[in-house]
Scaffold this motif. Sequence first.
Motif, PDB file in Angstrom:
ATOM      1  N   ILE A   1       0.968   1.820  -3.562  1.00 50.13           N
ATOM      2  CA  ILE A   1      -0.358   2.116  -4.119  1.00 50.13           C
ATOM      3  C   ILE A   1      -0.770   3.554  -3.831  1.00 50.13           C
ATOM      4  CG2 ILE A   1      -2.809   1.528  -4.008  1.00 50.13           C
ATOM      5  CD1 ILE A   1      -1.881  -1.345  -3.252  1.00 50.13           C
TER       6      ILE A   1
ATOM      7  N   ALA B   1      -1.250   2.307  -9.809  1.00 46.33           N
ATOM      8  CA  ALA B   1      -1.933   2.078  -8.536  1.00 46.33           C
ATOM      9  C   ALA B   1      -2.907   0.909  -8.639  1.00 46.33           C
ATOM     10  CB  ALA B   1      -2.669   3.347  -8.103  1.00 46.33           C
TER      11      ALA B   1
ATOM     12  N   ARG C   1       0.814  -1.216   0.000  1.00 41.08           N
ATOM     13  CA  ARG C   1       0.000   0.000   0.000  1.00 41.08           C
ATOM     14  C   ARG C   1       0.849   1.269   0.000  1.00 41.08           C
ATOM     15  NH1 ARG C   1      -4.082  -0.687   4.810  1.00 41.08           N
ATOM     16  NH2 ARG C   1      -2.523  -2.203   5.541  1.00 41.08           N
TER      17      ARG C   1
ATOM     18  N   THR D   1      -2.346  -2.780  -6.736  1.00 43.69           N
ATOM     19  CA  THR D   1      -3.432  -3.331  -5.918  1.00 43.69           C
ATOM     20  C   THR D   1      -3.774  -4.750  -6.356  1.00 43.69           C
ATOM     21  OG1 THR D   1      -4.364  -1.118  -5.618  1.00 43.69           O
ATOM     22  CG2 THR D   1      -5.806  -2.984  -5.160  1.00 43.69           C
TER      23      THR D   1
ATOM     24  N   TRP E   1      -2.791  -8.349  -4.280  1.00 40.49           N
ATOM     25  CA  TRP E   1      -3.840  -9.306  -3.907  1.00 40.49           C
ATOM     26  C   TRP E   1      -3.573 -10.662  -4.551  1.00 40.49           C
ATOM     27  CZ3 TRP E   1      -7.648 -12.042  -6.561  1.00 40.49           C
ATOM     28  CH2 TRP E   1      -8.664 -12.604  -5.763  1.00 40.49           C
TER      29      TRP E   1
END
Length: 406
Positions: free
Chosen positions: A64, A364, A61, A368, A372
């Motif tokens: 991100i 970004a 993050r 993400t 994941w």
Amino acid sequence: MSSSNPPPAATAAAAGPASLHATVLLLSAAAFFSGAALRICDGLLPRLASDFGITAGAAGRVVIVFSIAYGAMQLVFGPLGDRFGKARLVCVALVGCALLSAVAALAQGFAQLLAARVGWGMAAAGVIPLAMAWIGDAVPYEERQATLARLLMGTLSGMMGGQLAGGLFADLAPGWRGAFWAMALGYGLIAVLLLTRLRPFPATVRPAGSAFGAFAVQVRAVLGTRWTWWVLAAAFVEGVFLLGPMAYLPAMLHQRFALALSAASALIALYAVGGLVYALAARHLVRRLGERRMVRAGGWIMGAGYLLWLVSPWGWTAAPVALAVGFGTYLYHNTLQTHATQMAPTARGTAVALFASCLFTGQAVGVTLAGWSFDHFGVAALLLPAVAALPLAGEMFAGALRRRAG
């Protein structure tokens, strides 16, 4: 921009060639630190995960939020640069980067670090795109390609340096705090030197009318053609499928081959060396291959590189693959970037900012999705989307170039 602004040749002549050259050199140094900021957290992700007790995907993050802030703030800096002066706003952005990277170094919790990275990304948005746009305004067209190549070399050297520094700091006692303090010092030094060099240049004449009205005119000038949308979409796809998974490559090598983070980051840092090889050969490549073959070849090289990262049983092969992917990236990317600087010459700051916004918003989204996928499904899910999407992107943009030429 208003017609009352000094024409490009007048801007360059007013300052003199020596001051112009020195300013471009400092803009390249500013691009170095911005390039480093884009990649420095890649090698730090496992260290951040360990220090804060989170997964590598969650630590991602920090990449991100930086990318989202960077991409969104382009939409502010671009029009402001057209209105108030591009190089002076680069200085403002550098000061902001110095302050926010210091705040990041002092963060006591992961939430505080994320907030600092948001601010850092917002400030960094004003460096590379406005430096490109300033060069487009100040440098005569016949000299612009070589000048932009120097800026590109600064950016790529920074990406390589940031990748290496992230891995080195991750393995050393200062860790991510030391990395961010080093960035703060570099930003501050370049800001002071650039402010000194900008004094010989004439101030930008503001366009008549309200700021909102000028902004609307600039955006309409950029988005008023179908070709602009092709360029922006291609940049977004590059961000999602190239830059997104790349943030996790050092962590992937660390996990698969038990490499030290410094070694893993050093292997992937050769990506920037591939870009430097492109920059040195760009004039010859454009003349020999032409734009369509360049973007097509770039797409296939990038896709093949991600496939090799997936299937190779040896960690050391990541280095030559990274070099090849870096070369392929800039066959593709520099063609997009060249068209971005010409989408709307009367609002060049806004045009380049929209281009960069699409690229880093795509990054970004890509980080993400890649984080994941990496956390839940492993290496194959991280790399396979790029294997399929990047050659397709090259083919589609090559087709768009062919239709535009026709």
